[in-house]
Design a protein around this motif. Structure first.
Motif, PDB file in Angstrom:
ATOM      1  N   ILE A   1       7.121  13.992  -2.108  1.00 26.70           N
ATOM      2  CA  ILE A   1       7.931  13.891  -3.316  1.00 26.70           C
ATOM      3  C   ILE A   1       9.288  14.556  -3.106  1.00 26.70           C
ATOM      4  N   VAL A   2       9.280  15.756  -2.547  1.00 22.55           N
ATOM      5  CA  VAL A   2      10.531  16.498  -2.328  1.00 22.55           C
ATOM      6  C   VAL A   2      11.410  15.770  -1.327  1.00 22.55           C
ATOM      7  N   PHE A   3      10.828  15.299  -0.222  1.00 21.24           N
ATOM      8  CA  PHE A   3      11.617  14.616   0.801  1.00 21.24           C
ATOM      9  C   PHE A   3      12.227  13.337   0.242  1.00 21.24           C
ATOM     10  N   GLN A   4      11.475  12.605  -0.561  1.00 18.67           N
ATOM     11  CA  GLN A   4      11.978  11.377  -1.173  1.00 18.67           C
ATOM     12  C   GLN A   4      13.143  11.662  -2.100  1.00 18.67           C
TER      13      GLN A   4
ATOM     14  N   PHE B   1       0.796  -1.216   0.000  1.00 20.03           N
ATOM     15  CA  PHE B   1       0.000   0.000   0.000  1.00 20.03           C
ATOM     16  C   PHE B   1       0.837   1.278   0.000  1.00 20.03           C
ATOM     17  N   VAL B   2       1.833   1.337   0.858  1.00 29.38           N
ATOM     18  CA  VAL B   2       2.601   2.584   0.988  1.00 29.38           C
ATOM     19  C   VAL B   2       4.101   2.325   0.940  1.00 29.38           C
ATOM     20  N   GLY B   3       4.506   1.169   0.495  1.00 30.78           N
ATOM     21  CA  GLY B   3       5.924   0.866   0.426  1.00 30.78           C
ATOM     22  C   GLY B   3       6.553   1.399  -0.836  1.00 30.78           C
ATOM     23  N   GLY B   4       7.864   1.318  -0.874  1.00 30.32           N
ATOM     24  CA  GLY B   4       8.581   1.773  -2.052  1.00 30.32           C
ATOM     25  C   GLY B   4       8.725   3.280  -2.098  1.00 30.32           C
ATOM     26  N   ASN B   5       9.300   3.738  -3.176  1.00 27.81           N
ATOM     27  CA  ASN B   5       9.608   5.158  -3.313  1.00 27.81           C
ATOM     28  C   ASN B   5       8.867   5.816  -4.469  1.00 27.81           C
ATOM     29  N   GLY B   6       7.843   5.144  -5.000  1.00 35.30           N
ATOM     30  CA  GLY B   6       7.157   5.653  -6.167  1.00 35.30           C
ATOM     31  C   GLY B   6       6.108   6.695  -5.850  1.00 35.30           C
ATOM     32  N   PHE B   7       5.642   7.344  -6.895  1.00 40.52           N
ATOM     33  CA  PHE B   7       4.635   8.403  -6.776  1.00 40.52           C
ATOM     34  C   PHE B   7       3.322   7.853  -6.225  1.00 40.52           C
ATOM     35  N   ILE B   8       2.910   6.688  -6.682  1.00 37.27           N
ATOM     36  CA  ILE B   8       1.645   6.102  -6.235  1.00 37.27           C
ATOM     37  C   ILE B   8       1.664   5.836  -4.737  1.00 37.27           C
TER      38      ILE B   8
END
Length: 310
Positions: A304-307, A218-225
């Motif tokens: 997005i910026v923090f990532q 659901f909220v893992g990874g570094n993608g936009f979704i």
């Protein structure tokens, strides 16, 4: 209690995390009590005077010092709107205030580290500026007139003004202020110790029982979704600024991306279902949806910026 095999491990994890946060709890409790006893919140009234652009910058910055959550800030907003403060400056304060304050900064740093805490503070000011200047542009186009749905009546909860009184930093010279300090210290110490202990137990349970694959789905990874999903899930959820960091630390350990974590905590701090209900009763529908939209958009952009930076 029902899983003897993991009971000891969960308990040790929670106790170690809680003990490591005790110095931050002490600082937070002292700061809250001092600010309340000194009447520091009355200083904020001076922010909403002068040129509109200066007011927006000042409101966004001072919002980071105000110890209000998304619900507590609403009576203050009602008072400002009733007094005729510009909606642009009010929106800047409205968006930035629930995100960070000095005690929350220390609690966040203790659970998630200083880079995350500083990034959240910067996001708070940036979101305030984003909302303030966005509203200013809309006002210039003739939109958003008469923001209040009703005019708060004397005696209603939304009419309670926090603009009264004077700030006195040497509060100990007055018995009434010493009583406020003592009361706020004990109340907040009990609140923080009780709920942070519970939060760290929940964090331990997350780590021991929630599969990392479920979080990643659901909220893992570094993608936009993932960032958008985290913001959408966080927005209606009540996230107390003191309790959320340890819970978020547990989610990160289970696979939540850094950007998604930032989006989640920003969106959850800006609003919640209780806060949305109060806001809906206070302002017109257009202002309500604008507030929610700005908060959600700002949370996504912050993630997005923090990532990208971290």
């Amino acid at each position: 209690m029902i899983d003897n095999a993991n009971a000891l491990g969960v308990s040790i994890f929670a106790i170690r995390a809680f003990v490591g946060t005790l110095p931050f709890i002490a600082i937070a409790v002292l700061l809250i009590a001092y600010l309340k006893a000194a009447g520091a919140e009355t200083l904020i009234a001076g922010v909403f005077k002068g040129r509109e652009i200066r007011m927006i910058f000042a409101a966004a910055l001072f919002g980071g010092l105000a110890p209000f959550c998304s619900c507590e800030v609403i009576p203050f907003i009602a008072a400002l709107l009733e007094l005729g403060a510009p909606l642009s400056a009010v929106m800047a304060f409205w968006l930035s205030s629930p995100l960070i304050d000095p005690p929350t900064l220390f609690i966040t740093a203790g659970a998630l580290g200083w880079p995350f805490a500083v990034a959240k503070a910067v996001s708070a000011v940036a979101l305030g500026l984003f909302g303030g200047f966005g509203v200013k542009l809309m006002l210039a186009g003739g939109q958003l007139a008469a923001p209040l749905r009703i005019r708060p009546k004397q005696g209603s909860c939304c009419a309670v003004s926090t603009l009264q009184g004077k700030t006195k930093w040497q509060f100990w010279q007055e018995k009434a202020r010493r009583d406020i300090f003592r009361s706020e210290f004990l109340t907040n110490a009990l609140f923080l110790i009780k709920w942070l202990a519970f939060a760290y137990v929940l964090e331990a349970i997350l780590v021991f029982y929630v599969p990392a694959s479920l979080i990643a789905r659901f909220v893992g990874g570094n993608g936009f979704i993932s960032i958008v999903s985290a913001a959408a899930i966080g927005m209606p959820t009540y996230l107390n600024g003191y309790i959320a960091p340890p819970l978020l630390a547990g989610l990160i350990k289970q696979g939540m991306g850094n950007g998604a974590a930032m989006a989640f905590i920003i969106a959850g701090s800006v609003s919640s279902i209780p806060a949305m209900t109060a806001v809906w009763s206070l302002v017109r529908p257009g202002i309500f949806f604008l507030y929610i939209g700005l908060g959600l958009t700002g949370a996504i952009l912050s993630g997005i910026v923090f990532q990208a930076v971290i």
